[in-house]
Design a protein around this motif. Sequence first.
Motif, short mmCIF file in Angstrom:
data_model
loop_
_atom_site.label_atom_id
_atom_site.label_comp_id
_atom_site.label_asym_id
_atom_site.label_seq_id
_atom_site.Cartn_x
_atom_site.Cartn_y
_atom_site.Cartn_z
N GLN A 44 8.73 8.57 0.82
CA GLN A 44 8.04 7.48 0.19
C GLN A 44 6.48 8.09 -0.14
N GLY A 45 6.16 8.87 0.83
CA GLY A 45 4.67 9.60 0.54
C GLY A 45 4.96 10.39 -0.81
N ALA A 46 6.07 11.15 -1.02
CA ALA A 46 6.20 12.06 -2.07
C ALA A 46 6.39 11.36 -3.38
N THR A 47 6.78 10.06 -3.41
CA THR A 47 6.84 9.16 -4.25
C THR A 47 5.61 8.76 -4.78
N ALA A 48 4.67 8.52 -3.83
CA ALA A 48 3.34 7.81 -4.14
C ALA A 48 2.68 9.09 -4.75
N ARG A 49 2.73 10.57 -4.14
CA ARG A 49 2.15 11.53 -4.78
C ARG A 49 2.66 11.91 -6.11
N ALA A 50 3.92 11.55 -6.43
CA ALA A 50 4.63 11.80 -7.79
C ALA A 50 4.03 11.01 -8.78
N LEU A 51 3.48 9.64 -8.30
CA LEU A 51 2.89 8.90 -9.43
C LEU A 51 1.45 8.96 -9.60
N GLY A 52 1.00 10.06 -8.71
CA GLY A 52 -0.60 10.41 -9.00
C GLY A 52 -1.30 9.55 -7.96
N LEU A 53 -0.81 9.04 -7.01
CA LEU A 53 -1.57 8.15 -5.88
C LEU A 53 -1.77 8.95 -4.91
N THR A 54 -3.09 9.72 -4.62
CA THR A 54 -3.42 10.46 -3.56
C THR A 54 -4.24 9.90 -2.48
N ARG A 55 -5.12 8.64 -2.83
CA ARG A 55 -5.98 7.95 -1.83
C ARG A 55 -5.84 6.65 -1.94
N ILE A 56 -6.24 6.01 -0.90
CA ILE A 56 -6.13 4.44 -0.91
C ILE A 56 -7.28 4.01 -1.90
N GLY A 57 -6.90 3.20 -2.83
CA GLY A 57 -7.71 2.47 -3.77
C GLY A 57 -7.69 3.17 -4.90
N ARG A 58 -6.95 4.28 -5.20
CA ARG A 58 -6.82 5.13 -6.30
C ARG A 58 -5.77 4.31 -7.29
N SER A 59 -6.01 4.00 -8.57
CA SER A 59 -5.18 3.62 -9.51
C SER A 59 -4.93 4.69 -10.51
N VAL A 60 -3.65 4.54 -11.14
CA VAL A 60 -2.96 5.16 -12.10
C VAL A 60 -2.44 4.27 -13.28
N GLU A 61 -2.39 4.59 -14.59
CA GLU A 61 -1.81 3.96 -15.38
C GLU A 61 -0.62 4.77 -15.84
N VAL A 62 0.62 4.16 -15.65
CA VAL A 62 1.94 4.70 -16.03
C VAL A 62 2.68 3.96 -16.83
N PRO A 63 3.44 4.86 -17.77
CA PRO A 63 4.61 4.04 -18.74
C PRO A 63 5.26 2.91 -17.98
N ASP A 64 5.84 2.03 -18.69
CA ASP A 64 6.72 1.09 -18.07
C ASP A 64 8.09 1.55 -18.42
N ASN A 65 8.62 2.06 -17.52
CA ASN A 65 10.24 2.52 -18.00
C ASN A 65 11.16 2.47 -16.71
N ALA A 66 12.38 2.72 -16.64
CA ALA A 66 13.26 2.41 -15.56
C ALA A 66 12.89 3.30 -14.58
#
Length: 63
Positions: free
Chosen positions: A18-40
């Motif tokens: 689950q931590g690896a999934t968060a990092r793969a999305l670009g989420l490295t710190r609490i409060g950090r936001s990323v915009e990602v495409p909406d796909n499956a």
Amino acid sequence: MALKVTLVKSPIGFEKSQGATARALGLTRIGRSVEVPDNASIQGMVFKIKHMVTVEQVEEAAK
């Protein structure tokens, strides 16, 4: 459409994958936001860590 994903809870104490999934999305710190495409594949990643993130739909800017 795109998704704005924000990390609101630390992945420490949860499964390592689950931590690896968060990092793969670009989420490295609490409060950090990323915009990602909406796909499956992104939706599956967000579903896996839904207890750690908040998700909002955003309109992509016209280019």
